[in-house]
Write a protein that holds these residues in place. Structure first.
Motif, PDB file in Angstrom:
ATOM      1  N   ARG A  62      -6.170  15.663  -0.261  1.00 57.17           N
ATOM      2  CA  ARG A  62      -6.707  14.934  -1.148  1.00 57.17           C
ATOM      3  C   ARG A  62      -5.589  14.173  -1.352  1.00 57.17           C
ATOM      4  NH1 ARG A  62      -8.479  18.863  -5.385  1.00 57.17           N
ATOM      5  NH2 ARG A  62      -9.776  20.162  -4.092  1.00 57.17           N
ATOM      6  N   LEU A  63      -5.949  12.728  -1.265  1.00 53.71           N
ATOM      7  CA  LEU A  63      -5.004  11.710  -1.330  1.00 53.71           C
ATOM      8  C   LEU A  63      -5.182  10.464  -1.413  1.00 53.71           C
ATOM      9  CD1 LEU A  63      -5.174   8.860   1.332  1.00 53.71           C
ATOM     10  CD2 LEU A  63      -4.477  10.646   2.888  1.00 53.71           C
ATOM     11  N   THR A  64      -4.856   9.447  -2.592  1.00 52.02           N
ATOM     12  CA  THR A  64      -5.314   8.603  -3.448  1.00 52.02           C
ATOM     13  C   THR A  64      -4.633   7.020  -2.864  1.00 52.02           C
ATOM     14  OG1 THR A  64      -6.020  10.348  -5.509  1.00 52.02           O
ATOM     15  CG2 THR A  64      -5.496   7.296  -5.724  1.00 52.02           C
ATOM     16  N   PRO A  65      -4.762   6.243  -2.399  1.00 51.32           N
ATOM     17  CA  PRO A  65      -4.720   4.770  -2.590  1.00 51.32           C
ATOM     18  C   PRO A  65      -4.503   4.235  -3.643  1.00 51.32           C
ATOM     19  CG  PRO A  65      -6.951   4.956  -1.221  1.00 51.32           C
ATOM     20  CD  PRO A  65      -6.095   6.177  -1.894  1.00 51.32           C
ATOM     21  N   ARG A  66      -2.681   3.637  -3.176  1.00 49.63           N
ATOM     22  CA  ARG A  66      -2.635   2.895  -4.308  1.00 49.63           C
ATOM     23  C   ARG A  66      -2.256   1.089  -3.835  1.00 49.63           C
ATOM     24  NH1 ARG A  66       0.341   3.533  -9.155  1.00 49.63           N
ATOM     25  NH2 ARG A  66       1.030   1.211  -9.871  1.00 49.63           N
ATOM     26  N   ASN A  67      -2.073   0.513  -4.040  1.00 46.38           N
ATOM     27  CA  ASN A  67      -1.729  -1.066  -4.535  1.00 46.38           C
ATOM     28  C   ASN A  67      -0.663  -1.655  -5.129  1.00 46.38           C
ATOM     29  OD1 ASN A  67      -1.310  -3.932  -3.662  1.00 46.38           O
ATOM     30  ND2 ASN A  67      -3.568  -4.272  -3.474  1.00 46.38           N
ATOM     31  N   LEU A 107       0.784  -0.988  -0.199  1.00 45.37           N
ATOM     32  CA  LEU A 107       0.168  -0.280   0.123  1.00 45.37           C
ATOM     33  C   LEU A 107       0.678   1.071  -0.154  1.00 45.37           C
ATOM     34  CD1 LEU A 107      -2.706  -1.036   2.385  1.00 45.37           C
ATOM     35  CD2 LEU A 107      -2.205  -1.493  -0.109  1.00 45.37           C
ATOM     36  N   ALA A 108       0.812   2.462  -0.688  1.00 48.22           N
ATOM     37  CA  ALA A 108       0.977   3.477  -0.694  1.00 48.22           C
ATOM     38  C   ALA A 108       0.093   4.393  -1.028  1.00 48.22           C
ATOM     39  CB  ALA A 108       2.705   2.932  -1.574  1.00 48.22           C
ATOM     40  N   TYR A 109       0.494   5.869  -0.681  1.00 39.29           N
ATOM     41  CA  TYR A 109      -0.160   6.645  -0.646  1.00 39.29           C
ATOM     42  C   TYR A 109       0.286   8.488  -1.209  1.00 39.29           C
ATOM     43  CZ  TYR A 109      -2.352   3.743   3.249  1.00 39.29           C
ATOM     44  OH  TYR A 109      -3.175   3.134   3.449  1.00 39.29           O
ATOM     45  N   HIS A 110      -0.263   8.782  -1.633  1.00 41.96           N
ATOM     46  CA  HIS A 110       0.068   9.613  -2.939  1.00 41.96           C
ATOM     47  C   HIS A 110      -1.329  11.015  -2.610  1.00 41.96           C
ATOM     48  CE1 HIS A 110       3.316   7.845  -3.828  1.00 41.96           C
ATOM     49  NE2 HIS A 110       2.765   6.689  -4.763  1.00 41.96           N
ATOM     50  N   GLY A 111      -1.018  12.372  -2.513  1.00 43.04           N
ATOM     51  CA  GLY A 111      -1.467  13.152  -2.732  1.00 43.04           C
ATOM     52  C   GLY A 111      -1.024  14.410  -2.257  1.00 43.04           C
ATOM     53  N   SER A 112      -2.391  15.493  -1.720  1.00 39.07           N
ATOM     54  CA  SER A 112      -1.184  16.992  -1.415  1.00 39.07           C
ATOM     55  C   SER A 112      -2.741  17.567  -0.182  1.00 39.07           C
ATOM     56  CB  SER A 112      -1.603  17.765  -2.762  1.00 39.07           C
ATOM     57  OG  SER A 112      -2.922  17.858  -2.690  1.00 39.07           O
ATOM     58  N   VAL A 113      -1.382  18.409   0.247  1.00 36.55           N
ATOM     59  CA  VAL A 113      -1.997  19.093   1.258  1.00 36.55           C
ATOM     60  C   VAL A 113      -2.004  20.368   1.232  1.00 36.55           C
ATOM     61  CG1 VAL A 113      -0.288  18.021   2.870  1.00 36.55           C
ATOM     62  CG2 VAL A 113      -2.848  19.062   3.858  1.00 36.55           C
ATOM     63  N   SER A 114      -3.264  21.434   2.270  1.00 38.59           N
ATOM     64  CA  SER A 114      -2.816  23.111   2.231  1.00 38.59           C
ATOM     65  C   SER A 114      -3.071  23.367   3.265  1.00 38.59           C
ATOM     66  CB  SER A 114      -3.140  23.711   0.712  1.00 38.59           C
ATOM     67  OG  SER A 114      -4.858  23.294   0.947  1.00 38.59           O
ATOM     68  N   MET A 115      -3.106  24.221   3.738  1.00 37.97           N
ATOM     69  CA  MET A 115      -3.553  25.174   4.981  1.00 37.97           C
ATOM     70  C   MET A 115      -3.425  26.793   5.054  1.00 37.97           C
ATOM     71  SD  MET A 115      -2.603  24.748   8.985  1.00 37.97           S
ATOM     72  CE  MET A 115      -1.040  25.747   9.064  1.00 37.97           C
ATOM     73  N   ALA A 116      -4.658  27.196   5.365  1.00 33.81           N
ATOM     74  CA  ALA A 116      -5.627  28.455   5.075  1.00 33.81           C
ATOM     75  C   ALA A 116      -6.513  28.623   6.423  1.00 33.81           C
ATOM     76  CB  ALA A 116      -5.899  28.808   3.893  1.00 33.81           C
ATOM     77  N   ALA A 117      -5.651  29.683   7.645  1.00 40.01           N
ATOM     78  CA  ALA A 117      -6.799  30.221   8.310  1.00 40.01           C
ATOM     79  C   ALA A 117      -6.451  28.444   9.216  1.00 40.01           C
ATOM     80  CB  ALA A 117      -7.778  30.923   7.823  1.00 40.01           C
ATOM     81  N   GLY A 118      -6.743  27.767   9.846  1.00 43.43           N
ATOM     82  CA  GLY A 118      -6.464  26.950  10.285  1.00 43.43           C
ATOM     83  C   GLY A 118      -7.361  25.256   9.333  1.00 43.43           C
ATOM     84  N   LEU A 119      -7.894  25.922   7.956  1.00 43.26           N
ATOM     85  CA  LEU A 119      -8.766  24.880   7.688  1.00 43.26           C
ATOM     86  C   LEU A 119      -7.278  24.309   6.546  1.00 43.26           C
ATOM     87  CD1 LEU A 119     -11.436  23.862   6.861  1.00 43.26           C
ATOM     88  CD2 LEU A 119     -11.484  25.502   5.287  1.00 43.26           C
ATOM     89  N   LEU A 161      -5.294   2.065  -7.866  1.00 41.99           N
ATOM     90  CA  LEU A 161      -5.296   3.087  -7.520  1.00 41.99           C
ATOM     91  C   LEU A 161      -6.838   2.209  -7.307  1.00 41.99           C
ATOM     92  CD1 LEU A 161      -4.763   5.506 -10.035  1.00 41.99           C
ATOM     93  CD2 LEU A 161      -3.200   4.770  -7.709  1.00 41.99           C
ATOM     94  N   GLY A 162      -7.214   3.378  -5.513  1.00 43.67           N
ATOM     95  CA  GLY A 162      -8.539   4.092  -5.456  1.00 43.67           C
ATOM     96  C   GLY A 162      -8.829   4.874  -5.479  1.00 43.67           C
ATOM     97  N   ASP A 163      -9.958   5.281  -5.154  1.00 43.56           N
ATOM     98  CA  ASP A 163     -10.802   5.946  -5.089  1.00 43.56           C
ATOM     99  C   ASP A 163      -9.995   7.306  -4.212  1.00 43.56           C
ATOM    100  OD1 ASP A 163     -13.075   5.092  -6.342  1.00 43.56           O
ATOM    101  OD2 ASP A 163     -13.908   4.771  -4.983  1.00 43.56           O
ATOM    102  N   GLN A 164     -10.432   8.612  -4.366  1.00 46.85           N
ATOM    103  CA  GLN A 164      -9.402   9.939  -3.855  1.00 46.85           C
ATOM    104  C   GLN A 164     -10.118   9.821  -2.581  1.00 46.85           C
ATOM    105  OE1 GLN A 164     -10.396  14.174  -4.932  1.00 46.85           O
ATOM    106  NE2 GLN A 164      -7.771  14.008  -5.128  1.00 46.85           N
ATOM    107  N   ILE A 165      -9.762   9.777  -1.464  1.00 46.84           N
ATOM    108  CA  ILE A 165     -10.431  10.705   0.025  1.00 46.84           C
ATOM    109  C   ILE A 165      -9.637  11.883  -0.219  1.00 46.84           C
ATOM    110  CG2 ILE A 165     -10.228  10.622   2.441  1.00 46.84           C
ATOM    111  CD1 ILE A 165      -8.842   7.187   1.300  1.00 46.84           C
TER     112      ILE A 165
END
Length: 171
Positions: free
Chosen positions: A65-70, A49-61, A119-123
């Motif tokens: 977005r991550l996509t699991p992969r087997n 299993l592996a996970y790829h995606g992105s993360v962003s932050m603005a004003a505490g929010l 690939l799995g569905d994006q979380i």
């Protein structure tokens, strides 16, 4: 009289024959136990299993977005990914149905089925942090791999530092 005692011992199973039979039974039991242990390990499916995606932050929010992969070789019916933040989460969160809060700083999400080498569905989820920190460290890892053995944990553990800039950080 001596002959009678010897016959009595053999009937009760206390002679040398009983001892040999006992060792044979213990030996067979040990072979069954060892054989069973090795065959159980051979029956467990293997996945990567592996996970790829992105993360962003603005004003505490924080937006994740991550996509699991087997990466295979076996399919996985479902797995659980853990997302752990370095800052506490706000008390109230709106999480997708496949995700649940499991601690002050932790959310877990189901991946759904993962085909071998697929690939799995994006979380996608957004969490609100307590206050508005200037940065947050997000750690991602597998909590449960659907019963499959994953011998390479190097690619299912990610750490991403997100600054409160609104910029997207890829992992």
């Amino acid at each position: 009289m001596m002959e009678m005692r010897l016959r009595l011992r053999m009937r009760r199973g206390t002679g040398i024959g009983a001892w040999v039979r006992g060792v044979g039974v213990v030996g067979a039991g040990a072979a069954l136990t060892l054989g069973g242990a090795s065959s159980v390990g051979a029956l467990a499916p293997e996945a990567d299993l592996a996970y790829h995606g992105s993360v962003s932050m603005a004003a505490g929010l924080v937006d994740v977005r991550l996509t699991p992969r087997n990466q295979g070789p076996s399919a996985v019916e479902d797995a659980t990914v853990r997302l752990r933040w370095s800052a506490p989460l706000a008390d109230v969160q709106r999480l997708p149905g496949a995700c649940a809060r499991s601690g002050e700083r932790v959310v877990v999400c189901r991946t759904g089925p993962l085909a071998a080498d697929g690939l799995g569905d994006q979380i996608r989820l957004q969490v609100r942090l307590l206050g508005e920190p200037s940065e947050v460290m997000l750690e991602i890892d597998t909590v449960w791999g659907g019963g499959a053995v994953d011998r390479d944990h190097g690619n299912d553990q990610e750490r991403v530092l997100a600054l409160d800039t609104g910029d997207s950080y890829v992992f």
